[in-house]
Design an enzyme around this catalytic site. Structure first.
Site: not given
Ligand code: ITT
Length: 257
Positions: A70, A73, A129, A210, A212, A233
């Site tokens: 991802n 991430k 995760d 990205f 939600y 964030k």
């Protein structure tokens, strides 16, 4: 005068070393002496017609290999570890097979990813995760956040389904969760978790981040992660909180990366 990390004048040695996380850079430059005279007085090559410069720079950062495909991430973790760790992800190891996430908890999946990758790759491996837990939906989508809309990694469909499930529901509390596992030589060395509490709003807001992010307003703020942007964030997210514990653990470890 702007200098690069080797202390070299950027006007003479423009930019080559700026992005080289943990890399070794070397460069040979040949240019007419009058150009160099303009850049530097007392030029030792003045009068030679051409100057030859060899610059070798070295900046070794400890390396962390993210067991993720991802890219979002990776970008967030790389930004949070900038200047402290060289961060690679599975893009640097195309031969490494994809790990099946068959667990039913964040920890089980994070373990599968970290241990699976570190059996095939040398060095410290870090997995992430993560997902969104919505109280009114009994904790869904949770571990299945990535495929909630029916197709793995399709964020638009995931958000559409979440909005549909939440239609008419007034209780909108939720949290992002992240569990990280550190592994080496196929074995877990430690795991850490982080959460951020918030609520789900009624329509998409914001283009940043990205998943939600355009639907999640963290507690204490009036905007979504999609509107707040990376700087904010990365200070308060589930990922930032788990990562801070990882870094604290690694610091001072005898065999830290
Ligand atoms: P890897 O397994 O390769 O790391 P992935 O995206 O499949 O990538 P997960 O299985 O951990 O990772 O699923 C994470 C999902 O949770 C992600 O796809 C988003 O839907 C959601 N998610 C996690 N962190 C998020 C964040 O910071 N912002 C928005 N959504 C997030």
């Amino acid at each position: 005068m702007n200098t690069n990390f080797m202390g070299l004048d950027e006007s003479v040695f423009p930019g080559e070393y700026r992005d080289c996380d943990g890399a070794i850079g070397a460069r040979l430059v040949v240019r007419p002496f009058h150009a160099r005279q303009n850049a530097r007085q007392n030029d030792q090559y003045a009068g030679m017609g051409f100057g030859i410069e060899l610059a070798v720079g070295m900046q070794i950062l400890p390396r962390l290999i993210l067991a993720t495909r991802n890219a979002h991430k990776t970008a967030e973790i790389r930004a949070m570890l900038a200047g402290e760790y060289e961060v690679l992800d599975m893009g640097a190891f195309p031969e490494c097979p994809e790990i099946q996430e068959t667990g039913v908890t964040f920890l089980e999946n994070a373990l599968l990813k970290a241990e699976g990758v570190s059996r095939r790759v040398n060095g410290w491996v870090l997995s992430d995760d993560s997902g969104l837990e919505v109280d009114a939906l009994g904790g869904s989508p949770g571990v299945w956040s990535s495929s909630y809309g029916g197709q793995e990694g399709d964020h638009a469909r995931n958000n559409t389904r979440l909005l549909r499930e939440m239609q008419g529901i007034r209780e909108r509390s939720a949290r992002f969760c992240c569990t990280m596992v550190l592994a080496k030589e196929g074995q877990e060395r430690a795991h850490f978790s982080g959460t951020v509490e918030g609520r789900i709003i009624e329509s998409l807001c914001g283009e940043q981040g990205f998943g939600y992010d355009p639907l999640f307003v963290p507690d204490g703020y009036g905007k979504t992660f999609g509107e707040l942007g990376g700087d904010i964030k990365n200070r308060l997210s589930h990922r930032a909180r788990a990562l801070a514990k990882v870094v604290a653990y690694l610091t001072g470890l005898p065999d830290s990366p």
